[in-house]
Design an enzyme around this catalytic site. Sequence first.
Site, short mmCIF file in Angstrom:
data_model
loop_
_atom_site.label_atom_id
_atom_site.label_comp_id
_atom_site.label_asym_id
_atom_site.label_seq_id
_atom_site.Cartn_x
_atom_site.Cartn_y
_atom_site.Cartn_z
N TRP A 326 44.25 -14.89 -7.68
CA TRP A 326 44.51 -14.41 -9.05
C TRP A 326 45.69 -13.44 -9.07
O TRP A 326 46.21 -13.11 -10.13
CB TRP A 326 43.24 -13.76 -9.63
N ASP A 327 46.12 -13.02 -7.88
CA ASP A 327 47.26 -12.10 -7.75
C ASP A 327 48.46 -12.57 -8.56
O ASP A 327 49.19 -11.77 -9.15
CB ASP A 327 47.69 -12.00 -6.27
N GLU A 468 35.01 -6.62 -4.69
CA GLU A 468 34.29 -7.57 -3.83
C GLU A 468 33.18 -6.94 -3.00
O GLU A 468 32.45 -7.64 -2.30
CB GLU A 468 35.30 -8.25 -2.89
N LYS A 581 35.65 -1.32 -4.28
CA LYS A 581 36.83 -1.64 -3.48
C LYS A 581 38.12 -1.43 -4.28
O LYS A 581 39.11 -0.92 -3.78
CB LYS A 581 36.74 -3.10 -3.01
N GLN A 582 38.12 -1.89 -5.54
CA GLN A 582 39.37 -1.90 -6.31
C GLN A 582 39.06 -1.83 -7.80
O GLN A 582 37.91 -2.00 -8.21
CB GLN A 582 40.16 -3.15 -5.98
C1 BGC Z 1 41.28 -8.59 -2.92
C2 BGC Z 1 41.46 -9.69 -3.94
C3 BGC Z 1 42.84 -10.29 -3.75
C4 BGC Z 1 43.03 -10.76 -2.33
C5 BGC Z 1 44.43 -11.28 -2.07
C6 BGC Z 1 41.48 -9.14 -1.53
O1 BGC Z 1 41.39 -8.13 -0.58
O2 BGC Z 1 39.99 -8.03 -3.04
O3 BGC Z 1 41.33 -9.19 -5.24
O4 BGC Z 1 43.01 -11.35 -4.64
O5 BGC Z 1 42.79 -9.69 -1.44
O6 BGC Z 1 45.39 -10.30 -2.29
#
Ligand code: BGC
Length: 731
Positions: A326-327, A468, A581-582
């Site tokens: 999704w980046d 996540e 996490k984010q």
């Molecule tokens: C993140 C995801 C991201 C992926 C690729 C993961 O560590 O949690 O949101 O899409 O890395 O960058």
Amino acid sequence: MMNWKLEEEGYDVDKIATNGNKFLVGNGYLGIRGTLQEYGREEFPAINLAGIYDRVGDAWREPLNAPNGLYTYIELNGTEYRLPQISPTNHHVALDYRHGIFHRETTWETPVGKVTVKAERFASLKDKHLIAMKYIVSSEGEGVLRLVTGIDGDVWDINGPHYDYILPQVEQGILKEIGVTHESGDQVCVCEAAVEDFPMEIKISDEGRKLLRVITIQAKAGISYTIYKYISVYTSKDRADFKELALELVQKAQTEGYATVKRLHTEEWEKKWKVSEVVIEGDDAALEGLNYSIYHLHCIAPRHTSYLSIAARGLSGQTYKGAVFWDTEMFMLDFFLHTEPTVAKTLLKYRVDTLEGARKKARSYGFDGAFYAWESQEGGFDACSDYNVTDVFTGRPMRTYFKDKQIHISSAVVYGIMRYVDYTGDCVILSEGGAKVILECAAFYYDLLVKKVHADHYELHDVIGPDEYHERVNNNAYTNRMAKYTFDSAIRVIGLIDKLDQATAEKLKDQYDLSRLYSRYSDAAAKLYIPQPDEKGIIEQFDGYRNLEDVSLQELRGRLLHEKEYWGGAYGIATHTKIIKQADVVTMLNLFSSDYRKEILLNNWEYYEKRTEHGSSLSACMYAMLACKCGMPERAYSLFLKSATEDIRGEGKQWAGLVYIGGTHPAASGGAYMTAVEGFAGIHHEKGVLTADPKLPAHWTHFTCKVIYRGDLYHVNITQDKTEITKLGRA
Ligand code: BGC
């Protein structure tokens, strides 16, 4: 003023991996890691290719690294002088990131005096299949100098070897290696032409994997010897006549000469900067970090095709399986929308092109519609494995549910397409398959809706949101809101159907009962539960989040038993706590800020920021952007800088156990751009007019950039007390 140069003095073996990312050059078709010419597979050199993958055995499928046509080293009086084997007396590397040119200069002490290698190389932005290199050797003393150069097919792979065999050939003085892949027999052809006037012989070693020229020179003291190399890369996926094209390209480059090839390349880079350069006065770190981030986005932009996306680690290697997440839509798309909308469209056409893969994935779980791959490779194949993390304590693979439960990926695709339509005002992409993608994504979410018997609303259960660390939760605020956005978008598309080209409109009307879908999705959009702010104004990230242990990040870190242990999953230290996490709720608020009072935005920012690990490079920019919307540019600033300098600092995680996971972070680069242009400068559009509502950090005295909006190029000029937007004409 910046000098557009990233430089490093001295040689440090521990920086081999990070420098490969930092000093990368690329042109969207291929990326060349910032490694040295003499490096073999142990030092992770890579000419990483976009959109072509291979799988060996049960290991992860990953993108290909081409045979290394840059491979070169020297020998003086019988001794090889190369890094890391022989320590140098001086070593200097530099990246000119205005023009994507990598330089190195290394001196070794020898029994006859010093010997120095100076080299520069680039991946041509003019012709995406071409690489050029200049390599100069000079010795203080006399002796027999051997320059060994050619193609090294013994490439570095994480899960290789991907070439079952390599065919070495020599044709009209040009070296050629054709690697044949394991899984599907795809072929990668690399041609190399070296221009010099010295005697040489051709040597084949390593079971045919190394095809080398050995050039022998009676070196004279103080004289420089120069070779120019042209390397072409084509694959069988590009064109049927790829081998002929590869040969012709190096011959053409030889005829044109190095100076011309380099001039055409630098002119192309200048064209890119003419639109995309951002100037910040009063803050050199931000100026440099931001333009360096933009450099990386240019290096990975697919301009050689009309449907391809960008991998999460760009073209810096095989990490993250070279897969698209999704980046792209949520973090990188805006940069291209503002500076090169054709690339933005190419990224989205990749999703149109992979719709069948997404439908197949949905079907495999028993659902209707389109469930896009969490880690997408060609055809929409989901490269994410069921066991994506290895437990550091037991060495056993851990069951993770990223692929199965991160359903928000489909809404990111919808968001990207609608953002493109709204920003460019161009609906053609809907006729070209975008409308169908949106209807299929809506069908997927519709099939997932849960309704309790007596309830009058719908819910979404058993999902993973952007955070996540908390798997399989119910009613993740971000996911639910994005699913509603998908229903709303499907309703809009149905309303626009007669504005699409007639053939597409007819086809969609035949294929779908649009009036039934309209009422279904209207009902779903109205009744899907969206977690609301509680009495303290906080939006719960998912059902039950508020009952989790409230622990500080510092305390949680103190509970780690191993520095590399995974924080999420069944036994992760964060799983039963509020540490995330984010950015999750904050990402949702950033996208839908106009739905909320400023106080709510602020409360949630304060609440979640202290509970966020920022364990993903995608996190900081979302907080930075929301801070700008809350009128807090000073608090946004350090988070912005974190995103903008992610790759310059190169401090991100490089290893997970024995697996190399480093690489560039294009989502952070895109996030830094969004924060600067849409956050600090506040550039946005309203009813077809480009406008700006700046909130510059106090020390930024002047900000300028150019953006393309609906086909016109604008110049934006902002100081602390005035804002000007000038239309410069058609882009
Ligand atoms: C993140 C995801 C991201 C992926 C690729 C993961 O560590 O949690 O949101 O899409 O890395 O960058």
